[in-house]
Design a protein around this motif. Structure first.
Motif, PDB file in Angstrom:
ATOM      1  N   ASN A   7     -38.605   6.702 -51.031  1.00  0.00           N
ATOM      2  CA  ASN A   7     -38.285   8.071 -51.424  1.00  0.00           C
ATOM      3  C   ASN A   7     -36.796   8.178 -51.738  1.00  0.00           C
ATOM      4  O   ASN A   7     -36.031   8.776 -51.011  1.00  0.00           O
ATOM      5  N   LYS A   8     -36.382   7.589 -52.845  1.00  0.00           N
ATOM      6  CA  LYS A   8     -34.979   7.609 -53.237  1.00  0.00           C
ATOM      7  C   LYS A   8     -34.599   8.931 -53.888  1.00  0.00           C
ATOM      8  O   LYS A   8     -33.434   9.258 -53.965  1.00  0.00           O
ATOM      9  N   MET A   9     -35.568   9.682 -54.386  1.00  0.00           N
ATOM     10  CA  MET A   9     -35.282  10.969 -55.002  1.00  0.00           C
ATOM     11  C   MET A   9     -35.230  12.050 -53.931  1.00  0.00           C
ATOM     12  O   MET A   9     -35.822  11.925 -52.867  1.00  0.00           O
ATOM     13  N   ALA A  10     -34.519  13.129 -54.224  1.00  0.00           N
ATOM     14  CA  ALA A  10     -34.431  14.243 -53.280  1.00  0.00           C
ATOM     15  C   ALA A  10     -35.771  14.980 -53.245  1.00  0.00           C
ATOM     16  O   ALA A  10     -36.408  15.171 -54.277  1.00  0.00           O
ATOM     17  N   MET A  11     -36.185  15.368 -52.051  1.00  0.00           N
ATOM     18  CA  MET A  11     -37.441  16.088 -51.896  1.00  0.00           C
ATOM     19  C   MET A  11     -37.239  17.551 -52.284  1.00  0.00           C
ATOM     20  O   MET A  11     -36.211  18.154 -51.949  1.00  0.00           O
ATOM     21  N   ASP A  12     -38.214  18.117 -52.966  1.00  0.00           N
ATOM     22  CA  ASP A  12     -38.161  19.523 -53.357  1.00  0.00           C
ATOM     23  C   ASP A  12     -38.441  20.373 -52.113  1.00  0.00           C
ATOM     24  O   ASP A  12     -39.481  20.201 -51.467  1.00  0.00           O
ATOM     25  N   PRO A  13     -37.557  21.299 -51.762  1.00  0.00           N
ATOM     26  CA  PRO A  13     -37.777  22.100 -50.543  1.00  0.00           C
ATOM     27  C   PRO A  13     -39.044  22.944 -50.590  1.00  0.00           C
ATOM     28  O   PRO A  13     -39.696  23.146 -49.568  1.00  0.00           O
ATOM     29  N   ALA A  14     -39.424  23.410 -51.775  1.00  0.00           N
ATOM     30  CA  ALA A  14     -40.643  24.212 -51.877  1.00  0.00           C
ATOM     31  C   ALA A  14     -41.875  23.364 -51.595  1.00  0.00           C
ATOM     32  O   ALA A  14     -42.816  23.818 -50.927  1.00  0.00           O
ATOM     33  N   ARG A  17     -42.024  22.682 -47.838  1.00  0.00           N
ATOM     34  CA  ARG A  17     -42.497  23.862 -47.117  1.00  0.00           C
ATOM     35  C   ARG A  17     -43.998  24.060 -47.318  1.00  0.00           C
ATOM     36  O   ARG A  17     -44.722  24.410 -46.371  1.00  0.00           O
ATOM     37  N   LEU A  18     -44.496  23.811 -48.543  1.00  0.00           N
ATOM     38  CA  LEU A  18     -45.929  23.929 -48.807  1.00  0.00           C
ATOM     39  C   LEU A  18     -46.719  22.901 -48.014  1.00  0.00           C
ATOM     40  O   LEU A  18     -47.781  23.208 -47.457  1.00  0.00           O
ATOM     41  N   GLY A  19     -46.215  21.671 -47.938  1.00  0.00           N
ATOM     42  CA  GLY A  19     -46.891  20.634 -47.155  1.00  0.00           C
ATOM     43  C   GLY A  19     -46.940  20.975 -45.679  1.00  0.00           C
ATOM     44  O   GLY A  19     -47.960  20.780 -45.019  1.00  0.00           O
ATOM     45  N   ASN A  20     -45.833  21.495 -45.153  1.00  0.00           N
ATOM     46  CA  ASN A  20     -45.810  21.889 -43.740  1.00  0.00           C
ATOM     47  C   ASN A  20     -46.748  23.055 -43.471  1.00  0.00           C
ATOM     48  O   ASN A  20     -47.424  23.106 -42.448  1.00  0.00           O
ATOM     49  N   MET A  21     -46.795  24.010 -44.394  1.00  0.00           N
ATOM     50  CA  MET A  21     -47.660  25.170 -44.202  1.00  0.00           C
ATOM     51  C   MET A  21     -49.133  24.768 -44.246  1.00  0.00           C
ATOM     52  O   MET A  21     -49.936  25.234 -43.442  1.00  0.00           O
TER      53      MET A  21
END
Length: 75
Positions: A7-14, A17-21
């Motif tokens: 995972n060298k790219m930055a993770m999208d915060p949205a 958050r969707l994965g956690n929800m």
């Protein structure tokens, strides 16, 4: 190659958050009239309709060992 971070790219915060929800959806579930109606439909009405269709068409068609031109219905 097996030990490199993938995972060298930055993770999208949205998306995070969707994965956690979606992983913790049971914590946020609330019975409302809409969720009760949807649950009743999928737990009661849909299986009843499928069971009725299965019961009424039981033994009506025989698809085993049929050739072109043979009739599928038994009665």
């Amino acid at each position: 190659m097996a030990g490199l971070p993938h995972n060298k790219m930055a993770m999208d915060p949205a998306l995070v958050r969707l994965g956690n929800m979606s992983a913790q959806r049971y914590k946020y579930f609330r019975w409302t009239p809409r969720t009760a109606w949807i649950s009743f439909m999928f737990l009661g009405v849909v299986p009843a309709c499928v069971g009725y269709v299965a019961y009424t068409t039981d033994g009506k068609w025989d698809l085993r060992a049929k050739r072109r031109g043979d009739v599928i219905s038994e009665f």
